[in-house]
Design an enzyme around this catalytic site. Sequence first.
Site, short mmCIF file in Angstrom:
data_model
loop_
_atom_site.label_atom_id
_atom_site.label_comp_id
_atom_site.label_asym_id
_atom_site.label_seq_id
_atom_site.Cartn_x
_atom_site.Cartn_y
_atom_site.Cartn_z
N PHE A 89 1.00 -1.23 -0.37
CA PHE A 89 0.11 -0.02 0.20
C PHE A 89 0.74 1.52 0.31
O PHE A 89 0.15 2.27 -0.59
CB PHE A 89 -0.97 -0.02 0.55
CG PHE A 89 -0.43 0.88 2.08
CD1 PHE A 89 -0.72 1.54 2.33
CD2 PHE A 89 0.51 -0.56 3.79
CE1 PHE A 89 0.09 1.99 4.73
CE2 PHE A 89 1.53 0.19 4.34
CZ PHE A 89 0.45 1.57 4.83
N LYS A 90 1.81 1.61 0.60
CA LYS A 90 2.98 2.16 -0.16
C LYS A 90 3.02 2.81 -0.86
O LYS A 90 3.95 3.90 -1.14
CB LYS A 90 3.99 2.03 1.53
CG LYS A 90 4.07 1.11 2.35
CD LYS A 90 3.63 2.25 3.47
CE LYS A 90 3.66 1.58 4.84
NZ LYS A 90 4.78 1.56 5.57
N ASP A 91 2.53 2.41 -1.75
CA ASP A 91 3.23 2.52 -3.24
C ASP A 91 1.95 4.02 -3.55
O ASP A 91 2.66 4.77 -4.77
CB ASP A 91 2.46 1.57 -4.23
CG ASP A 91 3.63 0.88 -4.25
OD1 ASP A 91 4.97 0.92 -4.35
OD2 ASP A 91 2.84 -0.57 -5.11
#
Length: 434
Positions: A106-108
């Site tokens: 999700f850090k993308d």
Amino acid sequence: MILYSTNHQSPDVLLEEAVFRGLPQDNGLYMPYEISELPQSFFDNIQNLSLTEIAFEVSKALIGNDIPENDLRKIVNTAINFEAPIVEIEPDTYVLELFHGPSMAFKDFGARFMAALMSYFLQKSNKDIHILVATSGDTGGAVAQGFYETPGIKVTILYPKGKVSDIQEKQLTTLGKNVTALEVDGTFDDCQALVKAAFLDQDLRQKFNLASANSINISRLIPQSFYYFNAYAQLKKAGNTAPVVFCVPSGNFGNLSAGLIAAKMGLPVKMFVAATNINNIVPDYLKSGVYAPKTSQETISNAMDVGNPSNFIRMKILAGSDFDQVIQKITGDFRNDEETKKAMKKVYDQTGYIMCPHTAVAYLGLKAYTESLGEKVAGVFLSTAHFAKFLDVVEETLHTKVPVPERLEALLSKEKVAIAMPKDFSSFKAYLLS
């Protein structure tokens, strides 16, 4: 967009300065004075909008006139070029898959949006910057991918030795070029403390244009709010109009803070569940009203091994500051490794769905809350990383081989390149100055 420091001892700033400075000089966190509600017409039509269309409307409402609309649309389209689908695995229980970006975490969302935003501002100012980022697992890989070969940007990633998975480590130690990895002999909290100390050090400030890519940077929170709106849009499109509950696997609490931003902008959310592993500082706070940071403990859900969450103050402010207001919006749940593994195996055996340990913690937190209610709700738990990033734990728990995406498989044969670093600040400062 005007931002203040949560410690109220630093000057207010505009978005560009907040993005590059990362931390205010008084060691607080930047917060916007205003978070505008979106018009009802947006929610009436949200089921007909794509993720990028939702992202543009949300970011426009938050950022205001700081970036012209055409430029902001380009930033959004560049950064958010992958999907975040919901999958119903049990009746009225949905998993929000946030691992379809380049680093499969999700850090993308945050890293790519921040990279595009910084690149836009740098083109205007013709500056070079040095990004420092601490990671407990997935942030490092997403930042490495998001900023790789970006002109004018050098990236230094600090990660705790022996406390990230093999694939996570390869994602942040095999790119090279403008990305350097430091293997710190300590915990994630030690890595985070080094980064914070660097931002407050005058010698380093004078030599470098330092910026942060951790969730302490406000530009990380803005795009993380997008997928909460998008999940609601997908539920509405599927005809599920029950009250929505989000369960968020939590470490530094940036993800949950982003959800609270979405709620302040008008997203109808019945409750947020803050789900953690045995590093249960926030669930304990939500029961007792006492916030008591402590040394983090190592678990199989390593990205949540945080003993002093940086975004706790943001979470409190966004939920209402007063404890009674906070617990109206957020409830807590925590699980140990054994419970996590049992959930992974149960869901796989019953549905065929494979969860990473963090996702399993969120599943358990969601079920505990929704099953205590006497009403129908649409329960959404966030899957923050692809299960293959935790291959050893997943295969050992499920007693089977699992498919590994080609982009992750290719990493395993690459050579790790990292610089060993003790956890004292003097060594880290000497390294940077050298």
